[in-house]
Design a protein around this motif. Structure first.
Motif, mmCIF file in Angstrom:
data_model
loop_
_atom_site.group_PDB
_atom_site.id
_atom_site.type_symbol
_atom_site.label_atom_id
_atom_site.label_comp_id
_atom_site.label_asym_id
_atom_site.label_seq_id
_atom_site.Cartn_x
_atom_site.Cartn_y
_atom_site.Cartn_z
ATOM 1 N N GLY A 123 -2.475 -12.501 3.120
ATOM 2 C CA GLY A 123 -2.667 -11.600 4.459
ATOM 3 C C GLY A 123 -3.126 -10.455 4.396
ATOM 4 O O GLY A 123 -3.599 -9.883 5.198
ATOM 5 N N ARG A 124 -3.277 -10.036 3.272
ATOM 6 C CA ARG A 124 -4.089 -8.601 2.856
ATOM 7 C C ARG A 124 -5.344 -8.521 2.082
ATOM 8 O O ARG A 124 -5.535 -7.323 1.350
ATOM 9 C CB ARG A 124 -2.603 -7.566 2.565
ATOM 10 N N ARG A 125 -5.682 -9.687 1.757
ATOM 11 C CA ARG A 125 -6.606 -9.618 0.585
ATOM 12 C C ARG A 125 -8.099 -9.117 1.030
ATOM 13 O O ARG A 125 -8.574 -8.523 0.193
ATOM 14 C CB ARG A 125 -6.709 -11.174 -0.102
ATOM 15 N N SER A 126 -8.329 -9.397 2.197
ATOM 16 C CA SER A 126 -9.638 -8.914 2.728
ATOM 17 C C SER A 126 -9.713 -7.149 2.714
ATOM 18 O O SER A 126 -10.494 -6.629 2.563
ATOM 19 C CB SER A 126 -10.127 -9.445 4.029
ATOM 20 N N THR A 127 -8.494 -6.924 3.145
ATOM 21 C CA THR A 127 -8.141 -5.320 3.078
ATOM 22 C C THR A 127 -8.275 -4.884 1.835
ATOM 23 O O THR A 127 -8.912 -3.790 1.329
ATOM 24 C CB THR A 127 -6.726 -5.072 3.712
ATOM 25 N N ALA A 128 -7.555 -5.560 0.790
ATOM 26 C CA ALA A 128 -7.624 -5.068 -0.624
ATOM 27 C C ALA A 128 -9.180 -5.099 -1.056
ATOM 28 O O ALA A 128 -9.609 -4.147 -1.637
ATOM 29 C CB ALA A 128 -6.841 -6.047 -1.534
ATOM 30 N N GLU A 129 -9.793 -6.183 -0.658
ATOM 31 C CA GLU A 129 -11.250 -6.320 -1.300
ATOM 32 C C GLU A 129 -12.106 -5.094 -0.429
ATOM 33 O O GLU A 129 -12.930 -4.368 -1.146
ATOM 34 C CB GLU A 129 -11.731 -7.524 -0.627
ATOM 35 N N ALA A 130 -11.860 -4.837 0.917
ATOM 36 C CA ALA A 130 -12.406 -3.589 1.073
ATOM 37 C C ALA A 130 -12.173 -2.248 0.519
ATOM 38 O O ALA A 130 -12.907 -1.465 0.433
ATOM 39 C CB ALA A 130 -12.116 -3.598 2.813
ATOM 40 N N VAL A 131 -10.806 -2.149 0.217
ATOM 41 C CA VAL A 131 -10.346 -0.993 -0.304
ATOM 42 C C VAL A 131 -11.036 -0.687 -1.641
ATOM 43 O O VAL A 131 -11.599 0.466 -2.270
ATOM 44 C CB VAL A 131 -8.912 -0.806 -0.419
#
Length: 517
Positions: free
Chosen positions: A383-391
Motif C-alpha cells: 500500500g506504500r510502494r507508489s509512494t516509495a517509488e516517488a520518494v
C-alpha cells in the motif's frame, strides 16, 4: 478463454505494454542528447534572438536535461500519493498524453527558452508513469518471479536510451541529406508522440489493473489501499525514510543516475570532440556517428548488464537473502575504475580502447537496475510502494541526473575558459569536457559504499514486510466477508521492533540491529 489463460494473457500483456511504454519514455528522454550537437550549431538550430542566430553553450545543453528531470522528480510525490489510492491506469494515461503533447510542442520551438519550457512539462507527464508502472508488475507477480519480470521491464532503459540517441542523430542527418528542411532536428522530436497516443489506448481499453497487494495474498475488495489526506501521506513518506535499506539503496541509486545522466547528455558530444583530437580534422567523426557509437555501446552493455544482474541475483539468492544488495554493490565497485579509465585514455589518443572501457563500465553499472527495483518492492509494503517509488525518484534525481549534466557542463565551460586560449578551441573543448565528466567516477565510489551498507539491513527490512503480510492475510481469512484494509500496524519504532522480535523467536532471522529499524 478460460480463467487460467485469461489471467496469463493479462499478465503477458501488462508486461509487454508497460515495457513498451518504458521504452518510449527513455527514447523520448534521450532524443535531446542525440540532437544536442545540432542545437549547439547556430546554423542548424533555427533559434533566433532579436533576429540574430541564438548560440547555445554547454551549460544550456545540460540545463535542458535538468529541466526535464527537475519537474519529473518534483511531481513524482504527487503521483506517488495518487498511485497508492486511486485507479493507476487512468493516472498513467493522463501522464502519457501530457508528455506526448509537450514533446510534440517542443519540436516547434523558435528559441532555446521555449524548448526549455516544453521539457519541463514532459517531465511532469513521465513522473506519473515511473511511479506507478513497477507497482502494477509487483502486484501481478510474486517475489519468486518478480526479478526476472523487472529485468525485462528495465531492458527498455538501455534500449530506449540508445534509440533516443540514434533517432535524434540519424533521423536529423537523413532529413538534412534528403530534404530541404532548414531545421531537421525538429522531426526527431515528432516520433514518440504518435506512439504515445497508441499506448494510451491500449492501457485504457486492454490493460487489466490488479488489486494492490494481489501477488502477496491481498485479493479481497479493492486490495491494499492507502488512507487519504496529507497526514496519512506524510506517514507513508516517514515509513519509507525510516526503512534503512530503502534509504541506502536510494543513495546508491542516486550515484547511478548521476553517472548515467551525465554520460547520456555529454558522451556523444565528448566522443565527437575527442575524435578531432585523436583522428584529426579530416577524419573526425560526423556528429551523428558519435551518437551512433555511444548508442550502440549503451544498448549492448545495457541489455547484457540488466540480464546478467538479474540472473546473478537469482543464482546468488539461493545462498543468501542479501543477493540483490550484493549485486548492486559489486556493479558499482567494478564499474568505477573502468569508467575512470575510459575518460583518461582519451588523453593518450587510444580511442578504441576507450570504447572497450566505456562498454565494461556501462555493463557493470547496469547490473543493478533490476535488483535495486526488486529491493524496493520487497522491503516496502504494497500500500506504500507508489509512494516509495516517488520518494526514490525524487531523491535519486535530485542528487543525480537533475544536476549532473549541468555540473559537468559548468565544469567544462569553466576549464575551457582557462585552457582554451592555450590548447586551441577543438582540443580545449575536448579536454575540458573530459574533466567535467571525471566527477562521475568519484560519485560512483560513494554509491558503491551505500549499496554495500545496505547488505547489513536488507534481511531485517525484508522480514518485517513478510511478517506484516502474513498477519494481514491471516486477518483476511478470518473475516473474508468484508472488504479488508490492513491495519496501520508497525508504523512506530516499538511496533516494528516487536514484529522483528517475533521473527527472531521463531528463528526466521538470527538477529536485528534495532537502531537500523
Amino acid at each position: 478463454m478460460g480463467m487460467c489463460s485469461r489471467s496469463t494473457f493479462n499478465k503477458v500483456f501488462a508486461v509487454a505494454i508497460l515495457t513498451a511504454i518504458n521504452f518510449l519514455n527513455y527514447m523520448d528522454r534521450y532524443t535531446i542528447a542525440g540532437i544536442l550537437t545540432s542545437l549547439e550549431d547556430t546554423t542548424a538550430n533555427g533559434f533566433k534572438i532579436n533576429g540574430k542566430p541564438e548560440a547555445i553553450e554547454d551549460w544550456q545543453g545540460g540545463l535542458l536535461q535538468t529541466a526535464f528531470i527537475g519537474s519529473y522528480m518534483l511531481l513524482a510525490p504527487l503521483f506517488g500519493y495518487l498511485g497508492d489510492r486511486y485507479a493507476r491506469k487512468y493516472i498513467m494515461s493522463v501522464g502519457i498524453l501530457l508528455w506526448s503533447a509537450f514533446t510534440l510542442l517542443g519540436s516547434f520551438s523558435v528559441n532555446y527558452w521555449m524548448l526549455f519550457g516544453t521539457r519541463l512539462f514532459v517531465g511532469v507527464g513521465e513522473a506519473s508513469y515511473a511511479t506507478i508502472a513497477p507497482t502494477i508488475l509487483a502486484d501481478l507477480f510474486p517475489v519468486e518471479s518478480r526479478l526476472r519480470i523487472l529485468s525485462i521491464f528495465y531492458l527498455a532503459m538501455p534500449l530506449g536510451s540508445a534509440f533516443g540517441y540514434i533517432i535524434g542523430a540519424e533521423l536529423t542527418q537523413l532529413i538534412r541529406m534528403y530534404t530541404n528542411q532548414a531545421v531537421p532536428w525538429r522531426w526527431a522530436l515528432r516520433v514518440t508522440p504518435g506512439l504515445g497516443v497508441i499506448a494510451v489506448l491500449l492501457v485504457l481499453f486492454v490493460l487489466v489493473e490488479p488489486k494492490r497487494g494481489h501477488s502477496e495474498g491481498q485479493r479481497t475488495g479493492k486490495g491494499v489501499q492507502g488512507e487519504t489526506g496529507i497526514t496519512a501521506y506524510l506517514k507513508d513518506i516517514w515509513y519509507c525514510l525510516t526503512t534503512p535499506t530503502f534509504l541506502l539503496t536510494t543513495i546508491g541509486f542516486s550515484a547511478v543516475t548521476f553517472t548515467t545522466g551525465a554520460l547520456a547528455q555529454w558522451a556523444p558530444l565528448y566522443i565527437y570532440r575527442v575524435s578531432y583530437v585523436v583522428l584529426g580534422a579530416d577524419k573526425q567523426y560526423e556528429k551523428s556517428t558519435a551518437a551512433l557509437i555511444f548508442g550502440g555501446i549503451t544498448v549492448v552493455a545495457g541489455i547484457a548488464g540488466t540480464l546478467c544482474g538479474s540472473e546473478l541475483s537469482k543464482k546468488l539468492g539461493k545462498k543468501t537473502r542479501k543477493a540483490d544488495a550484493i549485486v548492486c554493490s559489486l556493479g558499482m565497485m567494478l564499474g568505477t575504475p573502468f569508467l575512470f579509465l575510459a575518460l583518461v585514455v582519451a588523453q593518450y589518443k587510444i580511442l578504441y580502447l576507450g570504447w572497450v572501457f566505456v562498454f565494461v563500465a556501462e555493463f557493470f553499472l547496469c547490473l543493478n537496475w533490476a535488483p535495486v527495483a526488486a529491493i524496493l518492492l520487497y522491503t516496502i509494503r504494497a500500500g506504500r510502494r507508489s509512494t516509495a517509488e516517488a520518494v526514490q525518484i525524487l531523491m535519486s534525481h535530485l542528487l543525480g541526473d537533475a544536476v549532473s549534466p549541468l555540473i559537468c557542463g559548468a565544469i567544462s565551460d569553466s576549464i575551457f575558459a582557462v585552457i582554451g586560449p592555450v590548447q586551441g578551441v577543438q582540443h580545449g573543448k575536448a579536454i575540458s569536457l573530459e574533466f567535467g565528466l571525471l566527477i562521475t567516477a568519484f560519485v560512483c565510489v560513494l554509491g558503491g559504499g551505500a549499496f554495500l551498507a545496505s547488505t547489513l539491513t536488507v534481511e531485517a527490512d525484508r522480514k518485517a514486510v513478510e511478517i506484516f503480510n502474513s498477519k494481514a492475510n491471516h486477518s483476511v481469512q478470518k473475516s473474508a466477508h468484508v472488504d479488508y484494509v490492513p491495519p496501520d500496524a508497525a508504523d512506530d519504532f516499538d511496533e516494528r521492533k516487536e514484529l522483528l522480535a517475533d521473527a527472531i523467536k521463531d528463528k526466521d532471522i538470527v538477529s536485528v540491529d534495532y537502531k537500523s529499524i
